[in-house]
Design an enzyme around this catalytic site. Structure first.
Site, mmCIF file in Angstrom:
data_model
loop_
_atom_site.group_PDB
_atom_site.id
_atom_site.type_symbol
_atom_site.label_atom_id
_atom_site.label_comp_id
_atom_site.label_asym_id
_atom_site.label_seq_id
_atom_site.Cartn_x
_atom_site.Cartn_y
_atom_site.Cartn_z
ATOM 1 N N HIS A 53 0.850 -1.189 0.000
ATOM 2 C CA HIS A 53 0.000 0.000 0.000
ATOM 3 C C HIS A 53 0.885 1.240 0.000
ATOM 4 O O HIS A 53 1.988 1.235 0.538
ATOM 5 C CB HIS A 53 -0.965 0.008 1.192
ATOM 6 N N ASP A 109 -0.331 4.463 0.882
ATOM 7 C CA ASP A 109 -0.677 5.504 1.857
ATOM 8 C C ASP A 109 0.167 5.314 3.109
ATOM 9 O O ASP A 109 0.689 4.218 3.377
ATOM 10 C CB ASP A 109 -2.160 5.449 2.194
ATOM 11 N N ASP A 166 6.778 1.087 5.999
ATOM 12 C CA ASP A 166 5.333 0.870 5.963
ATOM 13 C C ASP A 166 4.681 1.889 5.037
ATOM 14 O O ASP A 166 4.211 2.918 5.491
ATOM 15 C CB ASP A 166 4.779 0.992 7.375
ATOM 16 N N GLU A 215 -4.940 1.632 3.259
ATOM 17 C CA GLU A 215 -4.760 0.500 4.171
ATOM 18 C C GLU A 215 -4.739 0.970 5.617
ATOM 19 O O GLU A 215 -5.200 0.266 6.523
ATOM 20 C CB GLU A 215 -3.464 -0.246 3.828
ATOM 21 N N ASP A 266 1.433 -10.088 0.804
ATOM 22 C CA ASP A 266 1.288 -8.707 1.266
ATOM 23 C C ASP A 266 2.324 -8.435 2.355
ATOM 24 O O ASP A 266 3.102 -9.322 2.730
ATOM 25 C CB ASP A 266 -0.132 -8.506 1.802
ATOM 26 N N HIS A 316 4.820 3.500 12.417
ATOM 27 C CA HIS A 316 3.774 4.408 12.895
ATOM 28 C C HIS A 316 4.315 5.361 13.973
ATOM 29 O O HIS A 316 3.535 5.914 14.751
ATOM 30 C CB HIS A 316 2.575 3.644 13.462
#
Length: 452
Positions: free
Chosen positions: A86, A88, A123, A157, A183, A427
């Protein structure tokens, strides 16, 4: 010498491409009115500039507004493969504390110590770029896959996941039932298992379910100078304390047992004796995992974390409505219904309204034997020869969960080495990875595609 020079040039170009992609802040947000969609347009147009062969040789469909689906036609029909990532990223609005600004994609160090810093490195733009670099390189030498290969890049995502769901509907409409879906998820990690010194490549064969559980208390407000015996906020706090004191029951699902046996076989003699007998020593292992770390505790039970609290808007006014959001990650073998039942039983207060939103059941378990597992395992070993390859249950949620409706071989593995310090930046502040690990990721995807 010419081959070495060409390889160095290719590596440098790949790094330049990743830097360019990280510098585009494709931040997804729950409130989509706050999303800068122009950045997503910029990202997709940049991909066309960076990967001309991909865009010339593969068809591209855009679904759900921004989710990307590339199709690389193979020589023979059927047996399709989907490589996922992903593009985003989570927000990094406040750059305070970052060693380098989150969207500057700064590269520091030299040689094996070179590091690229920025939101999305791990990520998950690193994987997006690694997949595209691998395909672009293979197209450059005239490679054609035996069967169709799809590249699936979701755009939300980190929030709704609607892009991946739309991609699945599109593939289902085409009658595509992939033999392999890969994934993000596990990675090549070190020092995560007692007594094991070798790196471990953990491949997610399933993932925990998820639900946001809202606890709401409504009652009369008033001035804070004359509070009732039990305010709305106090009632809500009591419910949360009860939930904290009564964790979900613990058990070890079959994939975790297999992980313990596989990795534990490489531990010290005493621990090896215990871990390789995981089936018959479940109770002591549950006790060990509950105490060992937050991560191991999460492997053996459904978890609940209070993530949001809302009450009065004024410091001197009683709350008429107090709300807590509890993010639950639901263990394999449990369900959303069982999770709600446990919370209601523990809270035991009819004035606390308990509801689930965005529920997602635990994913089916993909096999850790057979041709697809062997293909993944051998590809990992080709790139990371010291790594122990093991199945595991992914603790977080990914776009892969949507693909379990069209494939029974859905795996979650990011082909990057991640130290514990690097994993802690997911994150969080100072997200980063070693340049060498990004280049290894490209080799992984190239090797996997060649072996398909």
């Amino acid at each position: 010498m010419e081959e070495e020079a060409a390889a160095r040039h290719s590596d440098a170009l790949a790094l330049d491409h990743l830097q360019m992609l990280i510098r585009i802040p494709t931040v997804s947000r729950l409130d989509e009115s706050l999303i800068e969609w122009s950045r997503f347009d910029e990202f997709t147009s940049t991909l066309a500039l960076l990967y001309p062969r991909v865009h010339a040789a593969l068809s591209l469909d855009i679904v759900d507004g921004y989710a990307l689906l590339f199709r690389w036609r193979g020589r023979s029909p059927g047996d399709e493969t989907v490589l996922m990532a992903h593009y985003d990223v989570v927000a990094a609005d406040d750059a305070t504390g970052w060693t380098h600004p989150p969207f500057d994609a700064v590269v520091t160090g030299s040689g094996a110590d070179r590091i690229i810093w920025g939101r999305g490195t791990l990520d998950d733009k690193g994987a997006v770029a690694a997949i595209l670099e691998a395909v672009e390189g293979l197209l450059g030498v005239g490679f054609v896959p035996e069967h169709d290969v799809y590249l699936s890049f979701g755009h939300n995502e980190e929030t709704a996941g609607s892009g991946a769901a739309a991609l699945v509907r599109e593939l289902e409409h085409r009658g595509v039932h992939p033999r392999l879906v890969l994934d993000e998820g596990g990675a090549v990690v070190e020092k995560v298992f007692p007594g094991v010194s070798r790196p471990t490549a953990v491949v997610g064969v399933s993932e925990k379910g998820m639900a946001n559980i809202t606890l709401t208390v409504e009652q009369s407000g008033g001035h804070a100078s004359t509070p009732p015996r039990l305010t709305a906020t106090a009632r809500l706090a009591r419910a949360l304390v009860r939930l904290e004191k009564r964790p979900f029951p613990a058990s070890i699902p079959a994939p975790t047992i297999e992980m313990i046996r596989t990795i534990g076989a490489h531990s010290t003699p005493l621990l090896r004796f215990v871990f390789t007998r995981a089936d018959t020593l479940r109770l002591p292992l549950i006790a060990l995992f509950a105490r060992l770390s937050d991560e191991t505790n999460a492997m053996i039970r459904t978890t609940a974390a209070v993530t949001q609290l809302r009450a009065s808007d004024s410091a001197n006014a009683l709350a008429e409505r107090a709300v807590a959001v509890v993010n639950t990650r639901i263990a394999i073998g449990s369900s959303v219904t069982a999770t709600l039942r446990h919370i209601r039983r523990v809270v035991r207060d009819p004035l606390v309204v308990i509801e689930a939103s965005t529920p997602s059941e635990p994913s089916p378990v993909s096999p850790s034997t057979g041709a697809m597992w062997q293909l993944l395992s051998e590809t990992i070993s080709a790139v990371y020869p010291r790594a122990i390859v093991s199945p595991y249950v992914m603790l977080g949620a990914s776009d892969a969960r949507h693909f379990t409706s069209i494939s029974s071989h859905v795996y979650r593995f990011t082909p990057f080495e991640m130290s514990s310090a690097e994993r802690a930046t997911l994150h969080a502040i100072d997200e980063r990875m070693h340049v060498s690990t990004f280049l290894s990721g490209i080799r992984f995807y190239r090797t996997l595609i060649e072996r398909l």
